[in-house]
Scaffold this motif. Structure first.
Motif, mmCIF file in Angstrom:
data_model
loop_
_atom_site.group_PDB
_atom_site.id
_atom_site.type_symbol
_atom_site.label_atom_id
_atom_site.label_comp_id
_atom_site.label_asym_id
_atom_site.label_seq_id
_atom_site.Cartn_x
_atom_site.Cartn_y
_atom_site.Cartn_z
ATOM 1 N N UNK A 16 0.863 -1.181 0.000
ATOM 2 C CA UNK A 16 0.000 0.000 0.000
ATOM 3 C C UNK A 16 0.898 1.229 0.000
ATOM 4 N N UNK A 17 0.504 2.243 -0.722
ATOM 5 C CA UNK A 17 1.339 3.448 -0.800
ATOM 6 C C UNK A 17 1.601 4.071 0.569
ATOM 7 N N UNK A 18 0.719 3.852 1.519
ATOM 8 C CA UNK A 18 0.942 4.351 2.883
ATOM 9 C C UNK A 18 2.172 3.696 3.522
ATOM 10 N N UNK A 19 2.610 2.570 2.968
ATOM 11 C CA UNK A 19 3.748 1.824 3.517
ATOM 12 C C UNK A 19 5.003 1.964 2.660
ATOM 13 N N UNK A 66 7.959 -14.774 -7.661
ATOM 14 C CA UNK A 66 7.956 -14.504 -6.225
ATOM 15 C C UNK A 66 7.109 -13.252 -6.000
ATOM 16 N N UNK A 67 6.283 -13.285 -4.966
ATOM 17 C CA UNK A 67 5.520 -12.101 -4.573
ATOM 18 C C UNK A 67 5.850 -11.783 -3.125
ATOM 19 N N UNK A 68 6.357 -10.595 -2.899
ATOM 20 C CA UNK A 68 6.584 -10.109 -1.547
ATOM 21 C C UNK A 68 5.401 -9.208 -1.220
ATOM 22 N N UNK A 69 4.691 -9.558 -0.162
ATOM 23 C CA UNK A 69 3.515 -8.804 0.258
ATOM 24 C C UNK A 69 3.860 -8.031 1.519
ATOM 25 N N UNK A 70 3.844 -6.720 1.443
ATOM 26 C CA UNK A 70 4.098 -5.880 2.614
ATOM 27 C C UNK A 70 2.744 -5.635 3.279
ATOM 28 N N UNK A 71 2.427 -6.516 4.224
ATOM 29 C CA UNK A 71 1.074 -6.591 4.782
ATOM 30 C C UNK A 71 0.915 -5.641 5.970
ATOM 31 N N UNK A 72 -0.123 -4.834 5.873
ATOM 32 C CA UNK A 72 -0.476 -3.881 6.936
ATOM 33 C C UNK A 72 -1.988 -3.684 6.874
ATOM 34 N N UNK A 78 -6.866 -2.149 0.917
ATOM 35 C CA UNK A 78 -6.791 -1.723 -0.476
ATOM 36 C C UNK A 78 -7.660 -2.597 -1.383
ATOM 37 N N UNK A 79 -8.679 -2.002 -1.974
ATOM 38 C CA UNK A 79 -9.505 -2.727 -2.934
ATOM 39 C C UNK A 79 -8.694 -3.109 -4.162
ATOM 40 N N UNK A 80 -7.791 -2.223 -4.595
ATOM 41 C CA UNK A 80 -6.996 -2.533 -5.787
ATOM 42 C C UNK A 80 -6.145 -3.773 -5.558
ATOM 43 N N UNK A 81 -5.469 -3.845 -4.429
ATOM 44 C CA UNK A 81 -4.647 -5.024 -4.130
ATOM 45 C C UNK A 81 -5.529 -6.265 -4.057
#
Length: 155
Positions: A16-19, A66-72, A78-81
């Motif tokens: 998320x852009x907040x992160x 590979x997908x790195x998910x920066x989860x917060x 995020x609806x887009x994510x």
């Protein structure tokens, strides 16, 4: 005649852009691997003015091994994510063995999100990066780079 499938060889970073501050720290740890051509990373900061941003994201998702998910909380909100990034990444994990690497940034509903919590996180949800000392979270990010490097060495 359809085009051959795109080979999956890239690291897709979903956040998320907040992160964004966490994205920047992760990029620091992955940069030596990129410079040495051991990995190729993609995140939306690669989208330049004038590019078809949706097509760029879709193409990157199609190449992700590979997908790195920066989860917060912001990530999960995020609806887009949720609608555009996670479905193809989770499908790639299920069908093609793509690696999903969640990193828990702060307190959030990760453990109550079954489609994500089935993947082992880089850090326990009870020990978020935000709650760690700098040396501890830097260690987690370093280990993510090592995990990615090792995974991409396998055929």
């Amino acid at each position: 005649m359809s085009a051959p499938p795109t080979p999956r060889q890239q690291v897709f970073i979903s956040y998320a852009h907040a992160d964004a501050k966490w994205l920047k720290r992760l990029q620091v740890h992955l940069k030596p691997l990129e410079r040495d051509h051991r990995i190729e990373c993609w995140d939306d900061t690669r989208i330049q003015p004038g590019m078809d941003w949706r097509r760029e994201i879709d193409q990157a998702l199609a190449r992700a091994r590979v997908a790195v998910l920066l989860v917060s909380g912001a990530f999960l909100a995020s609806d887009f994510i949720a609608k555009n990034e996670l479905p193809p990444l989770l499908d790639a994990a299920e069908r093609e063995g793509a690696l999903i690497l969640p990193i828990i940034l702060g307190p959030c509903r990760f453990e109550r999100t079954p489609e994500l919590s089935r993947f082992q996180a880089a850090n326990p949800p009870s020990k978020t990066l935000e709650g760690m000392k700098k040396a501890e979270w830097e260690q987690v990010l370093k280990e993510i780079g090592e995990r990615i490097e090792d995974f991409l060495k396998t055929p």
